[in-house]
Design an enzyme around this catalytic site. Sequence first.
Site, PDB file in Angstrom:
ATOM      1  N   LYS A 146      12.037  61.253  37.836  1.00 32.60           N
ATOM      2  CA  LYS A 146      11.493  60.781  36.555  1.00 32.60           C
ATOM      3  C   LYS A 146      12.587  60.188  35.650  1.00 32.60           C
ATOM      4  O   LYS A 146      13.778  60.372  35.910  1.00 32.60           O
ATOM      5  CB  LYS A 146      10.767  61.944  35.862  1.00 32.60           C
ATOM      6  CG  LYS A 146       9.514  62.423  36.614  1.00 32.60           C
ATOM      7  CD  LYS A 146       8.740  63.476  35.816  1.00 32.60           C
ATOM      8  CE  LYS A 146       7.490  63.934  36.547  1.00 32.60           C
ATOM      9  NZ  LYS A 146       6.685  64.898  35.736  1.00 32.60           N
ATOM     10  N   TYR A 152      -1.625  58.901  36.679  1.00 35.23           N
ATOM     11  CA  TYR A 152      -1.980  60.205  36.105  1.00 35.23           C
ATOM     12  C   TYR A 152      -3.438  60.262  35.647  1.00 35.23           C
ATOM     13  O   TYR A 152      -3.765  61.019  34.731  1.00 35.23           O
ATOM     14  CB  TYR A 152      -1.044  60.525  34.941  1.00 35.23           C
ATOM     15  CG  TYR A 152       0.309  61.084  35.364  1.00 35.23           C
ATOM     16  CD1 TYR A 152       0.396  62.262  36.112  1.00 35.23           C
ATOM     17  CD2 TYR A 152       1.497  60.458  34.994  1.00 35.23           C
ATOM     18  CE1 TYR A 152       1.623  62.797  36.487  1.00 35.23           C
ATOM     19  CE2 TYR A 152       2.732  60.985  35.372  1.00 35.23           C
ATOM     20  CZ  TYR A 152       2.783  62.157  36.108  1.00 35.23           C
ATOM     21  OH  TYR A 152       4.002  62.688  36.478  1.00 35.23           O
ATOM     22  N   HIS A 206       8.557  64.649  40.139  1.00 35.52           N
ATOM     23  CA  HIS A 206       7.139  64.812  40.478  1.00 35.52           C
ATOM     24  C   HIS A 206       7.019  65.012  41.975  1.00 35.52           C
ATOM     25  O   HIS A 206       7.798  64.443  42.744  1.00 35.52           O
ATOM     26  CB  HIS A 206       6.345  63.554  40.093  1.00 35.52           C
ATOM     27  CG  HIS A 206       5.016  63.469  40.795  1.00 35.52           C
ATOM     28  ND1 HIS A 206       3.926  64.179  40.364  1.00 35.52           N
ATOM     29  CD2 HIS A 206       4.632  62.816  41.918  1.00 35.52           C
ATOM     30  CE1 HIS A 206       2.917  63.942  41.202  1.00 35.52           C
ATOM     31  NE2 HIS A 206       3.324  63.118  42.155  1.00 35.52           N
ATOM     32  N   ASN A 227      10.585  66.869  32.934  1.00 32.06           N
ATOM     33  CA  ASN A 227      10.868  67.853  33.991  1.00 32.06           C
ATOM     34  C   ASN A 227      11.385  67.229  35.288  1.00 32.06           C
ATOM     35  O   ASN A 227      11.263  67.819  36.357  1.00 32.06           O
ATOM     36  CB  ASN A 227       9.660  68.765  34.213  1.00 32.06           C
ATOM     37  CG  ASN A 227       8.444  68.014  34.712  1.00 32.06           C
ATOM     38  OD1 ASN A 227       8.474  66.800  34.855  1.00 32.06           O
ATOM     39  ND2 ASN A 227       7.374  68.744  35.001  1.00 32.06           N
ATOM     40  N   GLU A 257      -1.156  58.752  46.465  1.00 29.97           N
ATOM     41  CA  GLU A 257       0.003  58.364  45.660  1.00 29.97           C
ATOM     42  C   GLU A 257       0.938  57.430  46.441  1.00 29.97           C
ATOM     43  O   GLU A 257       1.484  56.479  45.870  1.00 29.97           O
ATOM     44  CB  GLU A 257       0.738  59.627  45.187  1.00 29.97           C
ATOM     45  CG  GLU A 257      -0.127  60.431  44.203  1.00 29.97           C
ATOM     46  CD  GLU A 257       0.461  61.774  43.806  1.00 29.97           C
ATOM     47  OE1 GLU A 257       1.623  62.069  44.156  1.00 29.97           O
ATOM     48  OE2 GLU A 257      -0.256  62.540  43.134  1.00 29.97           O
TER      49      GLU A 257
END
Length: 137
Positions: free
Chosen positions: A9, A49, A115, A112, A126
């Site tokens: 990320k 998302y 993913h 965070n 995905e």
Amino acid sequence: IQKTFSIVKPDAVKRNLIGAIYQRIEQAGLKVVAAKMIHMDADKAKGFYAEHEGKPFFDDLVAFMTSGPVMVQVLEGENAVARYRELMGKTNPEEAACGTLRADYALSLRHNSVHGADSPESAAREIAYFFADDEIH
Ligand code: ATP
Ligand code: MG
């Protein structure tokens, strides 16, 4: 042999953690079989998302995921989906086990660092969202 989908990320790319995270993935016995750097626009991130649309954190999540480039990669190995989820640790770094990527690198629940797909079905969806068939080896 199973494939999973992973993102490094924006918070981790900004802090020069691509190499460290790839090293941890490879040390865990998972193989990187496709990878690229992309900078998502809002439509791309919202589509990715979609399951979280309408939740209170959705707009901030999209803003974060479009705040800079990310690395997207396909990982392969026995039981890759579950093994990579275990390597990442829990979503909230304060709850992530010692030695997991999120315990070591994440800044907060939102920022965070990584993913990972949460099921083989999510992984397939995905992977197809980011990669063409001829980009995967
Ligand atoms: P990811 O899908 O990114 O691998 P995850 O499956 O562990 O993470 P999800 O529940 O799918 O967690 O949430 C997606 C992402 O949305 C989280 O990784 C986190 O960045 C963000 N997020 C989730 N819940 C919250 C929350 N309560 N507040 C802020 N951000 C959140
Ligand atoms: Mg998720």
